[in-house]
Motif scaffolding. Structure first.
Motif, PDB file in Angstrom:
ATOM      1  N   VAL A 110       0.826  -1.216   0.000  1.00 17.02           N
ATOM      2  CA  VAL A 110       0.000   0.000   0.000  1.00 17.02           C
ATOM      3  C   VAL A 110       0.858   1.262   0.000  1.00 17.02           C
ATOM      4  CG1 VAL A 110      -2.024  -1.078   1.054  1.00 17.02           C
ATOM      5  CG2 VAL A 110      -0.244  -0.107   2.531  1.00 17.02           C
ATOM      6  N   GLU A 111       2.104   1.150  -0.449  1.00 16.12           N
ATOM      7  CA  GLU A 111       2.981   2.330  -0.465  1.00 16.12           C
ATOM      8  C   GLU A 111       2.398   3.457  -1.313  1.00 16.12           C
ATOM      9  OE1 GLU A 111       5.649   3.226   1.099  1.00 16.12           O
ATOM     10  OE2 GLU A 111       6.218   1.376   2.126  1.00 16.12           O
ATOM     11  N   SER A 112       1.852   3.132  -2.480  1.00 10.54           N
ATOM     12  CA  SER A 112       1.313   4.190  -3.336  1.00 10.54           C
ATOM     13  C   SER A 112       0.091   4.834  -2.684  1.00 10.54           C
ATOM     14  CB  SER A 112       0.961   3.626  -4.716  1.00 10.54           C
ATOM     15  OG  SER A 112      -0.037   2.623  -4.616  1.00 10.54           O
ATOM     16  N   LEU A 113      -0.704   4.048  -2.002  1.00 10.41           N
ATOM     17  CA  LEU A 113      -1.862   4.591  -1.302  1.00 10.41           C
ATOM     18  C   LEU A 113      -1.424   5.522  -0.173  1.00 10.41           C
ATOM     19  CD1 LEU A 113      -4.930   4.560  -1.134  1.00 10.41           C
ATOM     20  CD2 LEU A 113      -4.788   2.469   0.236  1.00 10.41           C
ATOM     21  N   LEU A 114      -0.399   5.113   0.563  1.00  5.46           N
ATOM     22  CA  LEU A 114       0.131   5.961   1.626  1.00  5.46           C
ATOM     23  C   LEU A 114       0.712   7.260   1.065  1.00  5.46           C
ATOM     24  CD1 LEU A 114       1.840   3.413   4.041  1.00  5.46           C
ATOM     25  CD2 LEU A 114       0.050   5.044   4.650  1.00  5.46           C
ATOM     26  N   ALA A 115       1.358   7.161  -0.102  1.00  3.35           N
ATOM     27  CA  ALA A 115       1.911   8.365  -0.729  1.00  3.35           C
ATOM     28  C   ALA A 115       0.795   9.342  -1.084  1.00  3.35           C
ATOM     29  CB  ALA A 115       2.714   7.986  -1.961  1.00  3.35           C
ATOM     30  N   ASP A 116      -0.305   8.813  -1.610  1.00  6.26           N
ATOM     31  CA  ASP A 116      -1.438   9.673  -1.948  1.00  6.26           C
ATOM     32  C   ASP A 116      -2.037  10.316  -0.698  1.00  6.26           C
ATOM     33  OD1 ASP A 116      -1.130   8.997  -4.596  1.00  6.26           O
ATOM     34  OD2 ASP A 116      -2.791   7.561  -4.635  1.00  6.26           O
ATOM     35  N   LEU A 117      -1.983   9.591   0.404  1.00  3.76           N
ATOM     36  CA  LEU A 117      -2.583  10.061   1.652  1.00  3.76           C
ATOM     37  C   LEU A 117      -1.615  10.886   2.502  1.00  3.76           C
ATOM     38  CD1 LEU A 117      -4.533   6.830   2.662  1.00  3.76           C
ATOM     39  CD2 LEU A 117      -5.526   8.999   1.915  1.00  3.76           C
ATOM     40  N   ALA A 118      -0.410  11.113   2.004  1.00  8.84           N
ATOM     41  CA  ALA A 118       0.605  11.823   2.787  1.00  8.84           C
ATOM     42  C   ALA A 118       0.113  13.152   3.353  1.00  8.84           C
ATOM     43  CB  ALA A 118       1.861  12.037   1.942  1.00  8.84           C
ATOM     44  N   PRO A 119      -0.707  13.930   2.613  1.00  6.32           N
ATOM     45  CA  PRO A 119      -1.182  15.195   3.186  1.00  6.32           C
ATOM     46  C   PRO A 119      -1.973  15.033   4.481  1.00  6.32           C
ATOM     47  CG  PRO A 119      -1.511  15.191   0.804  1.00  6.32           C
ATOM     48  CD  PRO A 119      -1.097  13.795   1.184  1.00  6.32           C
ATOM     49  N   GLY A 121      -0.998  13.517   6.984  1.00  5.57           N
ATOM     50  CA  GLY A 121      -0.035  13.721   8.063  1.00  5.57           C
ATOM     51  C   GLY A 121       0.175  12.533   8.971  1.00  5.57           C
ATOM     52  N   PHE A 122       0.277  11.326   8.398  1.00  3.31           N
ATOM     53  CA  PHE A 122       0.630  10.172   9.227  1.00  3.31           C
ATOM     54  C   PHE A 122       2.023  10.382   9.802  1.00  3.31           C
ATOM     55  CE2 PHE A 122      -2.235   8.122   6.071  1.00  3.31           C
ATOM     56  CZ  PHE A 122      -3.203   7.667   6.943  1.00  3.31           C
ATOM     57  N   ALA A 123       2.190  10.078  11.074  1.00  2.00           N
ATOM     58  CA  ALA A 123       3.519  10.183  11.674  1.00  2.00           C
ATOM     59  C   ALA A 123       4.447   9.162  11.035  1.00  2.00           C
ATOM     60  CB  ALA A 123       3.434   9.939  13.170  1.00  2.00           C
ATOM     61  N   PRO A 124       5.692   9.524  10.742  1.00  2.00           N
ATOM     62  CA  PRO A 124       6.638   8.584  10.130  1.00  2.00           C
ATOM     63  C   PRO A 124       6.795   7.296  10.919  1.00  2.00           C
ATOM     64  CG  PRO A 124       7.531  10.809  10.093  1.00  2.00           C
ATOM     65  CD  PRO A 124       6.284  10.855  10.930  1.00  2.00           C
ATOM     66  N   GLU A 125       6.705   7.397  12.251  1.00  2.00           N
ATOM     67  CA  GLU A 125       6.876   6.212  13.082  1.00  2.00           C
ATOM     68  C   GLU A 125       5.780   5.174  12.820  1.00  2.00           C
ATOM     69  OE1 GLU A 125       6.787   9.294  14.116  1.00  2.00           O
ATOM     70  OE2 GLU A 125       8.746   9.730  15.023  1.00  2.00           O
ATOM     71  N   ASN A 330     -17.006   8.582  18.831  1.00  2.00           N
ATOM     72  CA  ASN A 330     -17.898   7.450  19.060  1.00  2.00           C
ATOM     73  C   ASN A 330     -17.275   6.348  19.895  1.00  2.00           C
ATOM     74  OD1 ASN A 330     -20.620   7.546  17.364  1.00  2.00           O
ATOM     75  ND2 ASN A 330     -19.055   8.662  16.229  1.00  2.00           N
ATOM     76  N   ASN A 331     -15.998   6.003  19.632  1.00  2.00           N
ATOM     77  CA  ASN A 331     -15.407   4.845  20.300  1.00  2.00           C
ATOM     78  C   ASN A 331     -14.087   5.134  20.995  1.00  2.00           C
ATOM     79  OD1 ASN A 331     -17.525   3.143  19.781  1.00  2.00           O
ATOM     80  ND2 ASN A 331     -16.564   2.085  18.074  1.00  2.00           N
ATOM     81  N   ALA A 332     -13.739   6.420  21.145  1.00  2.00           N
ATOM     82  CA  ALA A 332     -12.585   6.844  21.945  1.00  2.00           C
ATOM     83  C   ALA A 332     -11.261   6.265  21.460  1.00  2.00           C
ATOM     84  CB  ALA A 332     -12.797   6.507  23.419  1.00  2.00           C
ATOM     85  N   PHE A 333     -11.141   6.023  20.143  1.00  2.00           N
ATOM     86  CA  PHE A 333      -9.845   5.712  19.552  1.00  2.00           C
ATOM     87  C   PHE A 333      -9.358   6.960  18.830  1.00  2.00           C
ATOM     88  CE2 PHE A 333     -10.380   1.424  20.713  1.00  2.00           C
ATOM     89  CZ  PHE A 333      -9.205   0.729  20.459  1.00  2.00           C
ATOM     90  N   PHE A 334      -8.085   7.292  19.013  1.00  2.00           N
ATOM     91  CA  PHE A 334      -7.568   8.582  18.600  1.00  2.00           C
ATOM     92  C   PHE A 334      -7.078   8.582  17.155  1.00  2.00           C
ATOM     93  CE2 PHE A 334      -7.810   8.919  23.084  1.00  2.00           C
ATOM     94  CZ  PHE A 334      -7.950  10.270  23.354  1.00  2.00           C
ATOM     95  N   PRO A 335      -7.049   9.782  16.551  1.00  2.00           N
ATOM     96  CA  PRO A 335      -6.568   9.897  15.172  1.00  2.00           C
ATOM     97  C   PRO A 335      -5.116   9.471  15.027  1.00  2.00           C
ATOM     98  CG  PRO A 335      -7.802  11.856  15.788  1.00  2.00           C
ATOM     99  CD  PRO A 335      -7.593  11.056  17.055  1.00  2.00           C
ATOM    100  N   VAL A 336      -4.779   9.023  13.826  1.00  2.00           N
ATOM    101  CA  VAL A 336      -3.393   8.686  13.489  1.00  2.00           C
ATOM    102  C   VAL A 336      -2.826   9.718  12.521  1.00  2.00           C
ATOM    103  CG1 VAL A 336      -3.502   6.209  13.923  1.00  2.00           C
ATOM    104  CG2 VAL A 336      -4.273   7.110  11.706  1.00  2.00           C
ATOM    105  N   THR A 337      -3.570  10.770  12.262  1.00  2.00           N
ATOM    106  CA  THR A 337      -3.142  11.824  11.353  1.00  2.00           C
ATOM    107  C   THR A 337      -2.946  13.118  12.149  1.00  2.00           C
ATOM    108  OG1 THR A 337      -5.454  12.353  10.869  1.00  2.00           O
ATOM    109  CG2 THR A 337      -4.346  10.809   9.382  1.00  2.00           C
ATOM    110  N   SER A 338      -2.357  14.095  11.493  1.00  2.00           N
ATOM    111  CA  SER A 338      -1.973  15.329  12.190  1.00  2.00           C
ATOM    112  C   SER A 338      -3.091  16.366  12.175  1.00  2.00           C
ATOM    113  CB  SER A 338      -0.717  15.915  11.565  1.00  2.00           C
ATOM    114  OG  SER A 338      -0.933  16.186  10.187  1.00  2.00           O
TER     115      SER A 338
END
Length: 434
Positions: A110-119, A121-125, A330-338
């Motif tokens: 899914v590297e290409s999908l992640l590249a498209d979604l880069a804006p 702001g997924f943390a590099p880690e 709704n379910n108290a799980f936090f975002p993974v984006t910035s």
């Protein structure tokens, strides 16, 4: 901040169009869905209320998704068997990092999908975690959670001089809980140490990393023995009913305890409509830093899965800011984006968000993961930590004796599983007890 493998810190562009209701018709235990609908097999949100709330979140996607939560064993068996038969019926899969690791070979790049979604702001880690130590990413980060301390304002009455509830260390925390027990006439602290509680995650992700810097490779060290001896002392001022507690929000709400550690989703209900009565604060820090456990979930696309185009649209939507925020609401799980969190979050969620951010961003934070790659054996691995707690804290056996005996059990399990270590331990080719 002190960084161990893999590095921590992943905290806290809309794709959404006209909402469509999730199509559940035709969804069976194989994870198959009706034609035109994306079958989503997941290990998350299995309780009925959580599932229903998350199905409402998914209904905001521009494609229909049929959500099917199953336990980790069924999850892996389903993907393995369908792949082996060459008849993959699942459009996308979602699970914790440790759930996805055993099926990574069956997941598409899914590297290409992640590249498209880069804006987004997924943390590099988090992206590095999705690569499982090298190669292409096999999932897109979905959501994250952790564990913090809930503190009722009444507990501050017994706060010792010099102890800051927002920046605790284990020594100061022990003195506080001792003072609280003495002043209250009964312990004010509780742990989810019941049969369905998650206290083993405290030992794995908080206690041992804070005292030893590791989880497995320092299991028999003098620092580890000291950590268990500390916990035995803390247990003396912990509510005895903790051995019955599963979700700490319930005894907190009833006033049975005033301070508790637990998963954010298992604390949120205590706040209710009285947020001014509560603090949510980071876990204490120890000699090696502030050990904390990051619960990372991701979404992957099985190789050969149906409805690939729609599945990719769904993943893109799940990474959007509105979907990330609705999952939190709704379910108290936090975002993974910035994304910036809105000011109108539910009061309890807002309190937790502040604690989570402070914990993740601490300069001396030591990130720990739940056991990775052990699949259905997670219960056996975690039982070792539970048994250490039971024998040392409840039965009063010598900590060194117990640790050495349980190390032999853990070594046998890991030798059979033959898996690499996970954070905070270094990614050795084969994880061995140290």
């Amino acid at each position: 901040m002190r960084v161990t493998q893999p590095t921590r810190r992943a905290f806290l562009g809309g794709l959404l169009t006209t909402p469509l209701l999730a199509a559940c018709a035709g969804f069976d235990t194989s994870g198959a869905a009706s034609p035109g609908t994306v079958g989503f097999l997941s290990t998350q949100f299995a309780p009925v209320e959580e599932r229903q709330r998350y199905e409402q979140v998914l209904s905001r996607l521009p494609v229909p998704v049929a959500y099917n939560p199953v336990d980790a064993g069924v999850f892996r068996t389903t993907i393995d068997s369908q792949t082996a038969a060459g008849q993959v019926q699942v459009g996308m899969v979602g699970g914790l990092h440790g759930d996805l690791a055993p099926i990574a070979e069956h997941l598409a790049d899914v590297e290409s999908l992640l590249a498209d979604l880069a804006p987004a702001g997924f943390a590099p880690e988090l992206v590095q975690l999705a690569r499982f130590g090298g190669g292409a990413a096999k999932y897109v980060p979905w959501m994250q959670a952790t564990y913090v301390l809930a503190v009722h304002q009444r507990a501050l009455e017994w706060l010792p001089p010099g102890v800051d509830p927002e920046a605790l260390d284990y020594d100061g925390f022990l003195r506080w809980m001792q003072a609280g027990a003495a002043g209250n006439g009964a312990p004010i602290f509780g742990l989810p140490a019941g049969p369905r509680g998650l206290h083993h995650r405290f030992h794995q992700g908080y206690l041992l990393p804070s005292f030893t810097g590791g989880q497995i490779t320092a299991f028999t060290s003098a620092d580890a023995v000291g950590a268990w001896e500390y916990l035995r002392e803390l247990w003396q001022v912990t509510a005895p009913a903790s051995t019955n507690y599963a979700f700490m929000q319930e005894p907190l709400a009833r006033g049975e305890v005033l301070v508790a550690w637990d998963h954010v989703a298992r604390l949120i209900g205590a706040v209710g409509d009285r947020p001014a009565d509560w603090l949510m604060v980071p876990a204490p820090r120890g000699p090696k830093g502030l050990g904390y456990m990051l619960i990372v979930a991701g979404v992957g696309l099985p190789v050969g899965g149906p409805e690939r185009e729609k599945a990719e649209i769904a993943v893109r939507g799940m990474a959007s800011a509105p979907m990330q925020i609705e999952t939190l609401r709704n379910n108290a799980f936090f975002p993974v984006t910035s994304i910036e969190l809105p000011a109108d979050l539910p009061a309890g969620v807002a309190l937790e968000a502040r604690a989570v951010k402070a914990q993740n961003s601490a300069d001396d934070a030591v990130l720990a993961l739940p056991p990775v790659g052990v699949g259905a054996h997670d219960g056996q691995v975690s039982q070792v930590f539970k048994d250490c707690f039971t024998q040392i804290c409840l039965d009063g056996r010598p900590a060194r004796q117990v640790v050495d005996a349980q190390a032999r059990v853990l070594s046998g399990l890991l030798a059979e599983l033959n898996v690499p270590c996970w954070a905070p331990d270094p990614p050795n080719a084969v994880c061995e007890v140290g």
